[in-house]
Write a protein that holds these residues in place. Structure first.
Motif, PDB file in Angstrom:
ATOM      1  N   PHE A   6       0.828  -1.192   0.000  1.00 35.80           N
ATOM      2  CA  PHE A   6       0.000   0.000   0.000  1.00 35.80           C
ATOM      3  C   PHE A   6       0.868   1.249   0.000  1.00 35.80           C
ATOM      4  N   THR A   7       0.396   2.303  -0.655  1.00 34.55           N
ATOM      5  CA  THR A   7       1.037   3.605  -0.567  1.00 34.55           C
ATOM      6  C   THR A   7       0.353   4.346   0.569  1.00 34.55           C
ATOM      7  N   VAL A   8       1.151   4.762   1.556  1.00 32.54           N
ATOM      8  CA  VAL A   8       0.616   5.424   2.746  1.00 32.54           C
ATOM      9  C   VAL A   8       1.180   6.840   2.809  1.00 32.54           C
ATOM     10  N   GLU A   9       0.301   7.819   3.046  1.00 43.39           N
ATOM     11  CA  GLU A   9       0.714   9.213   3.153  1.00 43.39           C
ATOM     12  C   GLU A   9       0.881   9.580   4.613  1.00 43.39           C
ATOM     13  N   GLN A  17       4.959   6.684   1.171  1.00 43.78           N
ATOM     14  CA  GLN A  17       5.837   5.520   1.191  1.00 43.78           C
ATOM     15  C   GLN A  17       5.027   4.275   0.893  1.00 43.78           C
ATOM     16  N   THR A  18       5.686   3.276   0.321  1.00 44.82           N
ATOM     17  CA  THR A  18       5.067   1.989   0.070  1.00 44.82           C
ATOM     18  C   THR A  18       5.319   1.088   1.266  1.00 44.82           C
ATOM     19  N   VAL A  19       4.249   0.482   1.795  1.00 47.57           N
ATOM     20  CA  VAL A  19       4.318  -0.330   3.000  1.00 47.57           C
ATOM     21  C   VAL A  19       3.633  -1.670   2.728  1.00 47.57           C
ATOM     22  N   VAL A  51      -3.341   5.741   0.465  1.00 46.47           N
ATOM     23  CA  VAL A  51      -3.644   6.474  -0.765  1.00 46.47           C
ATOM     24  C   VAL A  51      -3.967   5.522  -1.910  1.00 46.47           C
ATOM     25  N   ASP A  52      -3.237   4.395  -1.985  1.00 39.30           N
ATOM     26  CA  ASP A  52      -3.379   3.505  -3.138  1.00 39.30           C
ATOM     27  C   ASP A  52      -2.930   2.101  -2.763  1.00 39.30           C
ATOM     28  N   THR A  53      -3.483   1.124  -3.456  1.00 41.81           N
ATOM     29  CA  THR A  53      -2.986  -0.257  -3.351  1.00 41.81           C
ATOM     30  C   THR A  53      -2.035  -0.454  -4.519  1.00 41.81           C
ATOM     31  N   VAL A  54      -0.759  -0.671  -4.207  1.00 37.61           N
ATOM     32  CA  VAL A  54       0.257  -0.785  -5.241  1.00 37.61           C
ATOM     33  C   VAL A  54       0.177  -2.135  -5.921  1.00 37.61           C
TER      34      VAL A  54
END
Length: 57
Positions: A6-9, A17-19, A51-54
């Motif tokens: 996941f992209t976390v703000e 960042q991608t987590v 923010v988004d699912t990578v």
């Protein structure tokens, strides 16, 4: 290994960042050091906004 990324703000500085969705330790922001995600023994507890699912698996 199955899990999603996941992209976390960051709530403090706005850094993204991608987590991994199942973290085993606390993940801190690379810019300001605030907590983005906590391990709960299962799914990750996100402190920032997702923010988004990578990559979903």
């Amino acid at each position: 290994m199955t899990g999603s990324f996941f992209t976390v703000e960051c709530a403090d500085c706005g850094n993204e960042q991608t987590v991994f969705g199942k973290v085993s330790t606390t993940v801190n922001c690379a810019v300001c050091g605030s907590t983005l995600a906590r391990a709960t023994g299962g799914q990750t507890a996100f402190e920032g906004e997702v923010v988004d699912t990578v990559e979903a698996r």
